[in-house]
Every structure is written in C-alpha cells, then in structure tokens.
Design a protein around this motif. Structure first.
Motif, PDB file in Angstrom:
ATOM      1  N   VAL A 199     -12.373   2.038 -11.113  1.00  0.00           N
ATOM      2  CA  VAL A 199     -12.908   0.680 -11.222  1.00  0.00           C
ATOM      3  C   VAL A 199     -11.774  -0.339 -11.365  1.00  0.00           C
ATOM      4  O   VAL A 199     -11.985  -1.538 -11.214  1.00  0.00           O
ATOM      5  CB  VAL A 199     -13.887   0.556 -12.414  1.00  0.00           C
ATOM      6  CG1 VAL A 199     -15.103   1.438 -12.186  1.00  0.00           C
ATOM      7  CG2 VAL A 199     -13.199   0.904 -13.733  1.00  0.00           C
ATOM      8  N   SER A 200     -10.571   0.159 -11.639  1.00  0.00           N
ATOM      9  CA  SER A 200      -9.391  -0.702 -11.758  1.00  0.00           C
ATOM     10  C   SER A 200      -8.178   0.142 -11.418  1.00  0.00           C
ATOM     11  O   SER A 200      -8.131   1.326 -11.778  1.00  0.00           O
ATOM     12  CB  SER A 200      -9.277  -1.253 -13.188  1.00  0.00           C
ATOM     13  OG  SER A 200      -8.230  -2.194 -13.305  1.00  0.00           O
ATOM     14  N   TRP A 201      -7.187  -0.454 -10.709  1.00  0.00           N
ATOM     15  CA  TRP A 201      -6.048   0.357 -10.268  1.00  0.00           C
ATOM     16  C   TRP A 201      -4.812  -0.491 -10.007  1.00  0.00           C
ATOM     17  O   TRP A 201      -4.881  -1.720  -9.877  1.00  0.00           O
ATOM     18  CB  TRP A 201      -6.412   1.144  -9.008  1.00  0.00           C
ATOM     19  CG  TRP A 201      -6.938   0.306  -7.883  1.00  0.00           C
ATOM     20  CD1 TRP A 201      -6.224  -0.432  -6.970  1.00  0.00           C
ATOM     21  CD2 TRP A 201      -8.318   0.093  -7.554  1.00  0.00           C
ATOM     22  NE1 TRP A 201      -7.053  -1.074  -6.097  1.00  0.00           N
ATOM     23  CE2 TRP A 201      -8.353  -0.770  -6.427  1.00  0.00           C
ATOM     24  CE3 TRP A 201      -9.530   0.557  -8.094  1.00  0.00           C
ATOM     25  CZ2 TRP A 201      -9.545  -1.182  -5.845  1.00  0.00           C
ATOM     26  CZ3 TRP A 201     -10.712   0.147  -7.513  1.00  0.00           C
ATOM     27  CH2 TRP A 201     -10.715  -0.714  -6.402  1.00  0.00           C
ATOM     28  N   ILE A 202      -3.680   0.212  -9.936  1.00  0.00           N
ATOM     29  CA  ILE A 202      -2.410  -0.400  -9.568  1.00  0.00           C
ATOM     30  C   ILE A 202      -1.599   0.643  -8.808  1.00  0.00           C
ATOM     31  O   ILE A 202      -1.651   1.842  -9.123  1.00  0.00           O
ATOM     32  CB  ILE A 202      -1.647  -0.900 -10.819  1.00  0.00           C
ATOM     33  CG1 ILE A 202      -0.428  -1.751 -10.420  1.00  0.00           C
ATOM     34  CG2 ILE A 202      -1.220   0.248 -11.719  1.00  0.00           C
ATOM     35  CD1 ILE A 202       0.204  -2.492 -11.608  1.00  0.00           C
ATOM     36  N   LEU A 203      -0.868   0.204  -7.779  1.00  0.00           N
ATOM     37  CA  LEU A 203      -0.060   1.101  -6.970  1.00  0.00           C
ATOM     38  C   LEU A 203       1.390   0.640  -6.977  1.00  0.00           C
ATOM     39  O   LEU A 203       1.730  -0.356  -7.620  1.00  0.00           O
ATOM     40  CB  LEU A 203      -0.578   1.160  -5.524  1.00  0.00           C
ATOM     41  CG  LEU A 203      -1.890   1.915  -5.273  1.00  0.00           C
ATOM     42  CD1 LEU A 203      -3.106   1.066  -5.620  1.00  0.00           C
ATOM     43  CD2 LEU A 203      -1.990   2.361  -3.816  1.00  0.00           C
ATOM     44  N   VAL A 204       2.222   1.361  -6.242  1.00  0.00           N
ATOM     45  CA  VAL A 204       3.635   1.005  -6.095  1.00  0.00           C
ATOM     46  C   VAL A 204       3.963   1.020  -4.610  1.00  0.00           C
ATOM     47  O   VAL A 204       3.691   1.997  -3.906  1.00  0.00           O
ATOM     48  CB  VAL A 204       4.547   2.011  -6.841  1.00  0.00           C
ATOM     49  CG1 VAL A 204       6.021   1.720  -6.556  1.00  0.00           C
ATOM     50  CG2 VAL A 204       4.288   1.949  -8.340  1.00  0.00           C
ATOM     51  N   TYR A 205       4.518  -0.095  -4.119  1.00  0.00           N
ATOM     52  CA  TYR A 205       4.928  -0.175  -2.715  1.00  0.00           C
ATOM     53  C   TYR A 205       6.052   0.820  -2.426  1.00  0.00           C
ATOM     54  O   TYR A 205       6.688   1.347  -3.344  1.00  0.00           O
ATOM     55  CB  TYR A 205       5.437  -1.577  -2.384  1.00  0.00           C
ATOM     56  CG  TYR A 205       4.365  -2.596  -2.084  1.00  0.00           C
ATOM     57  CD1 TYR A 205       3.366  -2.350  -1.139  1.00  0.00           C
ATOM     58  CD2 TYR A 205       4.381  -3.838  -2.722  1.00  0.00           C
ATOM     59  CE1 TYR A 205       2.403  -3.308  -0.850  1.00  0.00           C
ATOM     60  CE2 TYR A 205       3.412  -4.811  -2.433  1.00  0.00           C
ATOM     61  CZ  TYR A 205       2.432  -4.532  -1.501  1.00  0.00           C
ATOM     62  OH  TYR A 205       1.488  -5.480  -1.220  1.00  0.00           O
ATOM     63  N   ASP A 206       6.338   1.017  -1.131  1.00  0.00           N
ATOM     64  CA  ASP A 206       7.430   1.917  -0.752  1.00  0.00           C
ATOM     65  C   ASP A 206       8.798   1.327  -1.068  1.00  0.00           C
ATOM     66  O   ASP A 206       9.813   2.013  -0.942  1.00  0.00           O
ATOM     67  CB  ASP A 206       7.339   2.321   0.721  1.00  0.00           C
ATOM     68  CG  ASP A 206       7.217   1.144   1.669  1.00  0.00           C
ATOM     69  OD1 ASP A 206       7.111  -0.002   1.204  1.00  0.00           O
ATOM     70  OD2 ASP A 206       7.215   1.378   2.905  1.00  0.00           O
ATOM     71  N   TYR A 207       8.853   0.064  -1.497  1.00  0.00           N
ATOM     72  CA  TYR A 207      10.103  -0.497  -2.020  1.00  0.00           C
ATOM     73  C   TYR A 207      10.051  -0.598  -3.546  1.00  0.00           C
ATOM     74  O   TYR A 207      10.820  -1.328  -4.161  1.00  0.00           O
ATOM     75  CB  TYR A 207      10.434  -1.842  -1.371  1.00  0.00           C
ATOM     76  CG  TYR A 207       9.317  -2.856  -1.301  1.00  0.00           C
ATOM     77  CD1 TYR A 207       9.085  -3.753  -2.341  1.00  0.00           C
ATOM     78  CD2 TYR A 207       8.510  -2.940  -0.170  1.00  0.00           C
ATOM     79  CE1 TYR A 207       8.075  -4.700  -2.261  1.00  0.00           C
ATOM     80  CE2 TYR A 207       7.500  -3.894  -0.078  1.00  0.00           C
ATOM     81  CZ  TYR A 207       7.286  -4.770  -1.125  1.00  0.00           C
ATOM     82  OH  TYR A 207       6.284  -5.704  -1.034  1.00  0.00           O
ATOM     83  N   CYS A 208       9.117   0.172  -4.133  1.00  0.00           N
ATOM     84  CA  CYS A 208       9.036   0.413  -5.577  1.00  0.00           C
ATOM     85  C   CYS A 208       8.509  -0.756  -6.405  1.00  0.00           C
ATOM     86  O   CYS A 208       8.592  -0.715  -7.634  1.00  0.00           O
ATOM     87  CB  CYS A 208      10.392   0.878  -6.131  1.00  0.00           C
ATOM     88  SG  CYS A 208      10.959   2.433  -5.416  1.00  0.00           S
ATOM     89  N   CYS A 211       2.085  -3.152  -7.177  1.00  0.00           N
ATOM     90  CA  CYS A 211       1.280  -3.844  -6.169  1.00  0.00           C
ATOM     91  C   CYS A 211      -0.189  -3.476  -6.286  1.00  0.00           C
ATOM     92  O   CYS A 211      -0.564  -2.541  -6.999  1.00  0.00           O
ATOM     93  CB  CYS A 211       1.785  -3.507  -4.767  1.00  0.00           C
ATOM     94  SG  CYS A 211       1.560  -1.762  -4.305  1.00  0.00           S
ATOM     95  N   LEU A 212      -1.007  -4.207  -5.523  1.00  0.00           N
ATOM     96  CA  LEU A 212      -2.427  -3.944  -5.343  1.00  0.00           C
ATOM     97  C   LEU A 212      -3.191  -3.808  -6.666  1.00  0.00           C
ATOM     98  O   LEU A 212      -4.136  -3.019  -6.786  1.00  0.00           O
ATOM     99  CB  LEU A 212      -2.652  -2.680  -4.480  1.00  0.00           C
ATOM    100  CG  LEU A 212      -2.543  -2.855  -2.973  1.00  0.00           C
ATOM    101  CD1 LEU A 212      -1.118  -3.160  -2.543  1.00  0.00           C
ATOM    102  CD2 LEU A 212      -3.063  -1.631  -2.236  1.00  0.00           C
ATOM    103  N   LEU A 213      -2.777  -4.570  -7.671  1.00  0.00           N
ATOM    104  CA  LEU A 213      -3.501  -4.578  -8.943  1.00  0.00           C
ATOM    105  C   LEU A 213      -4.882  -5.184  -8.714  1.00  0.00           C
ATOM    106  O   LEU A 213      -5.000  -6.312  -8.231  1.00  0.00           O
ATOM    107  CB  LEU A 213      -2.718  -5.399  -9.973  1.00  0.00           C
ATOM    108  CG  LEU A 213      -3.380  -5.597 -11.339  1.00  0.00           C
ATOM    109  CD1 LEU A 213      -3.533  -4.264 -12.062  1.00  0.00           C
ATOM    110  CD2 LEU A 213      -2.549  -6.566 -12.183  1.00  0.00           C
ATOM    111  N   TYR A 214      -5.911  -4.436  -9.060  1.00  0.00           N
ATOM    112  CA  TYR A 214      -7.269  -4.916  -8.778  1.00  0.00           C
ATOM    113  C   TYR A 214      -8.269  -4.264  -9.725  1.00  0.00           C
ATOM    114  O   TYR A 214      -8.152  -3.078 -10.060  1.00  0.00           O
ATOM    115  CB  TYR A 214      -7.657  -4.586  -7.329  1.00  0.00           C
ATOM    116  CG  TYR A 214      -8.963  -5.205  -6.893  1.00  0.00           C
ATOM    117  CD1 TYR A 214      -9.003  -6.518  -6.419  1.00  0.00           C
ATOM    118  CD2 TYR A 214     -10.159  -4.482  -6.956  1.00  0.00           C
ATOM    119  CE1 TYR A 214     -10.205  -7.095  -6.014  1.00  0.00           C
ATOM    120  CE2 TYR A 214     -11.371  -5.052  -6.553  1.00  0.00           C
ATOM    121  CZ  TYR A 214     -11.382  -6.360  -6.086  1.00  0.00           C
ATOM    122  OH  TYR A 214     -12.574  -6.942  -5.691  1.00  0.00           O
ATOM    123  N   THR A 215      -9.261  -5.057 -10.138  1.00  0.00           N
ATOM    124  CA  THR A 215     -10.378  -4.559 -10.933  1.00  0.00           C
ATOM    125  C   THR A 215     -11.677  -4.988 -10.259  1.00  0.00           C
ATOM    126  O   THR A 215     -11.828  -6.154  -9.882  1.00  0.00           O
ATOM    127  CB  THR A 215     -10.344  -5.118 -12.365  1.00  0.00           C
ATOM    128  OG1 THR A 215      -9.114  -4.738 -12.995  1.00  0.00           O
ATOM    129  CG2 THR A 215     -11.507  -4.578 -13.189  1.00  0.00           C
TER     130      THR A 215
END
Length: 278
Positions: A199-208, A211-215
C-alpha cells in the motif's frame, strides 16, 4: 577521450566520492556497475587518470540499450573541456533523442548553445533539488508499532504492474521494463496491508537515488512515507550505498519531508534535466 575499463571504474568511483553532491548521480551509476548491477551504459573521460569530465552514455554495443530511454549523465570540473567533448569529440550522439539528467544547472546556457549550433531541439524538462543524507545516525526513528513493523518488506516482481500504474513516468511498456529492472536488482521497501499487498513503497534508481515514493490514496496520513524513507536510508547506509534523492522544485511536500528527516542540500547547487531531439 577514453572509455573506462573495470579497473579504472573502481578508481573513478573513489575520485567521485570526493566531489559530492555534484558527482552523486555519476557516482551512483558507477557504484552499481562496480557491483555488477546490470547497465546499458559506458563511461568515458576526457583524460586518464587526471580527468576533469566524466560522462555516462548509452553503450552502442549493449543489445539491451534500446529497451530503455537513451540517457546521458555527466560530472564536470571544467566547463570548457566539457564543451569540447560535446562539440569536437562527439561524446554524445546528437543524431538521436536523448536525455541529459541530473547535471549542474549552471551549465544550462552552454548546453543550449551547443545544441543550437547543431540545430538540435532542446527543452528544459525540469529543475530539481538534490538532497542527500551524510549520516544515517541523525535519522529520527518514526513511531512504528509491532504490527506495522511486521508489514515492512521488499517489493517482488508480482508488484510491477501496481507500481507502474501509479508512477508519474510509467503506465507503459518502458515503465514496466524500468520497474522490473529496479525491483530485480536494487533495494526496495514497502508496507503491506492485511492481505500482504503493498500500500506504500519506495525504490532505488539504477543510479542509486531514492525514487518512486508512493502511498495509495486510501492509506495516506499514517506516516508510512517517513517509515519507508528511514528504513531504506538505514539499509542503504549499512550496505554502503550513497543516500540521496532528486526532488522537483514544485514538489514542496516531498522536499519538506526529506529535509525534516535530516537530508541536506547545497544551496548553491541545482540539478536539471534537458531533453534533446524530442
């Protein structure tokens, strides 16, 4: 101009470490490459070992390069050398559409001049703040009860469609490919509901970069973003990653969130994204 090999990339990583925050995006790409993360880039410098300009560009020999947008990133300590590489040495392929992302905004005038001389269209895509976390020990610890802690996990490939549908730059095949690559090879963190769905997440781009923080809308206002940023930042620091993010200038909500969590900014530095031939 020289293309760096594996051993030289290890040395370049150490050099760029001394030039934060401006070098962070190039450093992030090289950090991943040096740890055998998949990449469609090659790294070139003006000279070796005492380089002044380092450029990440699409590798024409990489068969997967066409699966992703053509991206260029650079770090420069000398604008005149950079101009020479872009004009006389053809460090980028001006005949194709590509994006130069995360560069020092003070170079914007020079980039416009160079592209104009080549009759290449250019557009300022966005201006951003670069926020980074020098030390995770100052991160506040958000209140998280045992139930919430038990629902913190990592994203899996089964979540690609969900993330892609909610990503500002996603919703298409290229977005799907990008997110699949990130979930497969880079850290991620999410909070799940009672059925185990994110329901909520955060990722890491390939340049570290974070990113993509979303709820999801129905789960907002519960402090999930703070928990995810803090959890991810501590994990990245422990694993040796740089901890930073780019925040678009108009996104004051995210800007204040990261600042309140201890992320800092060099007030004299702004980053920008330019599109060419689009």
């Amino acid at each position: 101009m020289k293309i760096l090999n594996k051993e030289e990339l290890q040395i370049a990583e150490g050099v760029l470490l001394k030039h934060f925050p401006g070098s962070l995006k190039v450093y992030g790409f090289i950090y991943g490459i040096n740890r055998k993360k998949p990449s469609t880039l090659e790294i070139v410098v003006d000279a070796w070992p005492d380089f002044k300009v380092i450029i990440c560009r699409p590798d024409p020999k990489n068969k997967h390069a066409l699966d992703f947008m053509k991206r260029v990133t650079y770090y420069s300590m000398d604008e005149q050398i950079l101009r020479k590489m872009l004009t006389e040495e053809n460090a980028v392929d001006w005949s194709t559409s590509f994006l130069i992302g995360g560069f020092d905004a003070s170079h914007a005038t020079m980039l416009k001049e160079v592209s104009s001389d080549r009759r290449v269209n250019n557009e300022v895509y966005t201006m951003v703040h670069l926020l980074y976390l020098p030390d995770s020990s100052h991160l506040p610890t958000p209140a998280a009860d045992s139930d919430l802690e038990s629902r913190i996990s990592s994203l899996s490939l089964s979540h690609i469609d969900l993330v892609n549908q909610t990503w500002k730059f996603g919703g298409n095949k290229q977005g799907y490919m990008n997110i699949k690559n990130l979930i497969s090879h880079f850290p991620s963190c999410c909070i799940t509901d009672g059925q185990g769905q994110p329901v909520s997440w955060i990722l890491v781009y390939d340049y570290c970069a974070l990113c993509l923080l979303y709820t999801l809308p129905g789960h907002r206002g519960r402090g999930y973003a703070k928990v995810l940023i803090s959890t991810m930042a501590r994990r990245l620091h422990t694993d040796g990653y740089p901890v930073y993010c780019f925040i678009e200038e108009e996104n004051m909500v995210s800007y204040k969130l990261f600042k309140n969590l201890g992320f800092v900014e060099d007030p004299s530095y702004r980053a920008a994204w330019f599109e060419f031939n689009f």
